[in-house]
Enzyme design. Sequence first.
Site, PDB file in Angstrom:
ATOM      1  N   ASP A   1      -8.663   0.671   6.400  1.00  0.00           N
ATOM      2  CA  ASP A   1      -8.718  -0.530   7.243  1.00  0.00           C
ATOM      3  C   ASP A   1      -7.390  -0.686   7.980  1.00  0.00           C
ATOM      4  OD1 ASP A   1     -11.247  -1.665   6.795  1.00  0.00           O
ATOM      5  OD2 ASP A   1     -10.631  -2.489   4.873  1.00  0.00           O
TER       6      ASP A   1
ATOM      7  N   LYS B   1       0.822  -1.217   0.000  1.00  0.00           N
ATOM      8  CA  LYS B   1       0.000   0.000   0.000  1.00  0.00           C
ATOM      9  C   LYS B   1       0.855   1.267   0.000  1.00  0.00           C
ATOM     10  CE  LYS B   1      -4.367  -1.167   0.024  1.00  0.00           C
ATOM     11  NZ  LYS B   1      -5.546  -0.434  -0.433  1.00  0.00           N
TER      12      LYS B   1
END
Length: 386
Positions: free
Chosen positions: A112, A86
């Site tokens: 998240d 990410k």
Amino acid sequence: MPILPAACRPETAMLERNPRARPTASPVARAVLDEAGLERARATIRSWPGYAATPLHRLDGLAREAGLGTLLFKDESGRFGLGSFKALGGGFAVARAVAAHGRAITVTCATDGNHGRAVAWGAARAGCGCVIFVHEGVSAGRRRAIEALGAEVRVVPGTYDDAVRHSAEVAAAEGWILVSDTSWEGYETVPRDVMLGYAVVAEEAIDELGAERPSHVFLQGGVGGFAAAVASVLERRFGPERPRIVVVEPERAACLLASCRAGRPVSFDGTLDTVMAGLACGEPSFLAWRILDEVGDAFLAIPDHAAVATMRLLAESVAGDPPLAIGESGVAGLAGALAVAAVPAFRSTLGLGRESRLLVFGTEGATDPDVYRALVGRAPEEVLAR
Ligand SMILES: Cc1ncc(COP(=O)(O)O)c(C=O)c1O
């Protein structure tokens, strides 16, 4: 039945073939992740201090146990010290936002865990403000990791999708820049940058493979951005010879599989209560769905216990494979591959056999070490020290 698939109890997995997948070029994938954008992301990310391609492990022991030819595992646990791929997407999108608007901005997103950490990292590097929205289910360890990068963390009630809506409203009211990893009609530019950053993972894998070509690729899906980015690169590089692409989701958050069945993007009804925290998304990304509808050959939903069993298998190291500490969402692609490999009907649906060459992505390491230890029974450092 070999010990290994039995450990994952794959019989509860659900597999859906996509009747709309195109065997030839995908116009949508090529238009969204265009060559110029891919080149810009590649050049920018490779210029960052500390950049290094992540390792591609050959898990020969596991491949043998599962009755497969080759199992290639791209391990994102060391990516820029953030523990997941990410970093590439959030980091690149923040860099682009700062280049466009200057450093006096505040960036924001819902998360998240991993995307928020990436955006906070990008903001810290660029020197801009950062506010991250987490839902109540995001673990304390993941919240702390975001705060440690200097971002303000705000907790909102509900699910990831509720946090996305809230972050968009606050961004509009405050004049902040929303750096979301999911997209909807009319909000596409920034999520496209996020996906361009993710594409670097696939390009590294292809570069390292050289002439070797995978036959199947299993990609975990939350909102679908990661899977769509990797699938786009595979489609662009290999054309009609591309590998079969299988998207893997938790059975309790299978919004992409539900969309495949419906033939249009639909929300997944349910609590999204899954151990695979990074994949606990109930609404597909608009852009990602459009790509996956053309290049996702099949969609698979797996139970939580398959992910946990796969984390343990990697920690144990099967028959001489390196021991790996991979997180709950990070193992999902491999867990899906092992589930398919264990069920003869799934094997034949996907043309999987003893000659198949599988590529999977360990998209995160032990991004919350406490959660990892609770699930595996050992600390990540202990696993890696073996
Ligand atoms: C570790 C990990 N893997 C995969 C994904 C899925 O990415 P996407 O939401 O783009 O489908 C996520 C999303 O947060 C993640 O954290």
